[in-house]
Design a protein around this motif. Structure first.
Motif: not given
Ligand code: NDP
Length: 329
Positions: A198-225
């Motif tokens: 639905n859009g750039p992952v960076g923007e969607l993640l920033a919206e869902a996690a306005p204060d940032g994230i402490d842990v990322y469980f990466d199954n995908v790589g690329g733009d998600h990482l």
């Protein structure tokens, strides 16, 4: 007995023509072996890597030979002490009706304790991957904000819920359809989720996690990482589990902002589930307990028929599965 062979090495996305359904004699078994009739088999992302030439952490499949992989079946003949006809075993000779399995490579499972499918999914390798990746590799601790990509898949659906049940402050998931996003929030209790289409992952993640994230469980790589590196807080931790966005492309994408990892003192750690066996019992107890109590839920996507295993595999790579992708024989 029928088996599925690799007909050709796929270029990019595999097609059904890269596979061949073939007839082979029912194998004879030697000393220390079991004849197993398969009931259910797994299709997994790492199998795509084994279709390429070249060394990886598992040897490549050979053209003209049957594929292999995780499966559960019934012992129909035994030449090994400790195994009897009628036992149910987890083993590694999937993609075929009958396998001559070395007893050393077979693990008895209890079909009364859990549905046989679960031993390939939530209670099996993918569940264990989620558990070890989150707790051992990402060193998850209570109060962490956790982001899981591929969150509606076999590993992801468990990783997010383990984080929630172990006291995450907030669990965020990403997946490839609105329906999956709804599943994550409504059924699995994720605090937020987004459809990465639905859009750039960076923007969607920033919206869902306005204060940032402490842990990322990466199954995908690329733009998600890349998005996760932007969002990670100081001393953030990443479990590099897989990079499925790159498995079918010759031009893998990476995280161009990796330099940020320096100043943020990030830890990015790759892992293979097989190195975390010390957690096996704890995993079975804790995750098994949560399932029994109804606290951890899961889905499977089951395709009927060995002949359709190639379709099931390709469908999984395309995101047609929710939860573990399996084939019932
Ligand atoms: P899944 O059940 O998650 O199935 C694969 C999913 O990947 C699809 O359903 C699809 O979901 C998603 N996907 C496909 N292409 C893309 C893309 N370009 N971008 C984002 N998502 C994509 O598989 P598993 O749970 O079995 O495996 C998940 C990951 O974990 C894989 O990377 C795998 O290689 C890795 N793994 C690693 C292990 C280890 O020991 N390190 C062990 C087991 C698995 P969607 O609709 O959301 O796109």
């Amino acid at each position: 007995a029928r088996e599925i062979r690799l007909a050709s090495r796929p270029e990019g996305f595999p097609t059904v023509d890269d596979f061949q359904l073939a007839e082979a004699p029912v194998p004879t078994i030697g000393d220390g072996q079991l004849l197993v009739r398969n009931i259910v088999m797994s299709v997994d992302p790492y199998m795509r890597g084994r279709m390429n030439v070249g060394k990886s952490y598992v040897p490549p499949f050979e053209i003209g030979k049957a594929l292999d992989g995780g499966a559960v079946g019934e012992v129909v003949a035994s030449n090994a002490p400790g195994f009897e006809v009628g036992d149910t075993v987890l083993h590694f000779l999937g993609w075929r009706e009958y396998g001559a399995v070395d007893a050393a490579d077979a693990v008895k499972v209890d079909p009364e304790a859990a549905p046989v499918n679960a031993y390939l999914g939530v209670l099996g390798m993918p569940g264990m991957t989620a558990y070890a990746g989150l707790l051992d590799v990402a060193a998850f601790k209570e109060g962490d904000v956790v982001f899981v990509s591929g969150a509606a898949g076999a590993v992801g659906q468990v990783a997010g819920q383990v984080a929630r049940l172990r006291g995450a402050k907030r669990v965020i998931g990403s997946a490839g359809s609105d329906e999956k996003v709804k599943y994550l929030v409504d059924d699995l209790g994720f605090d937020a989720a987004f459809n990465y289409r639905n859009g750039p992952v960076g923007e969607l993640l920033a919206e869902a996690a306005p204060d940032g994230i402490d842990v990322y469980f990466d199954n995908v790589g690329g733009d998600h990482l890349e998005a996760a590196i932007d969002s990670l807080t100081m001393h953030g931790r990443v479990a590099l589990c897989g990079a499925i966005s790159n498995y079918n492309t010759k031009t893998p994408s990476g995280a161009r902002n990796i330099g940020l990892a320096v100043g943020k003192r990030l830890t990015l750690r790759g892992f293979l589930v097989r190195d975390h066996e010390h957690l096996r019992e704890q995993f079975a107890r804790e995750v098994g307990g949560w399932i029994a109590e109804g606290k951890l839920r899961y889905q499977e996507t089951v395709t009927e028929g060995l002949d359709r295993a190639p379709e099931a595999f390709i469908g999984m790579l395309r995101g047609e599965n929710t939860g573990k992708a399996l084939v019932r024989l």
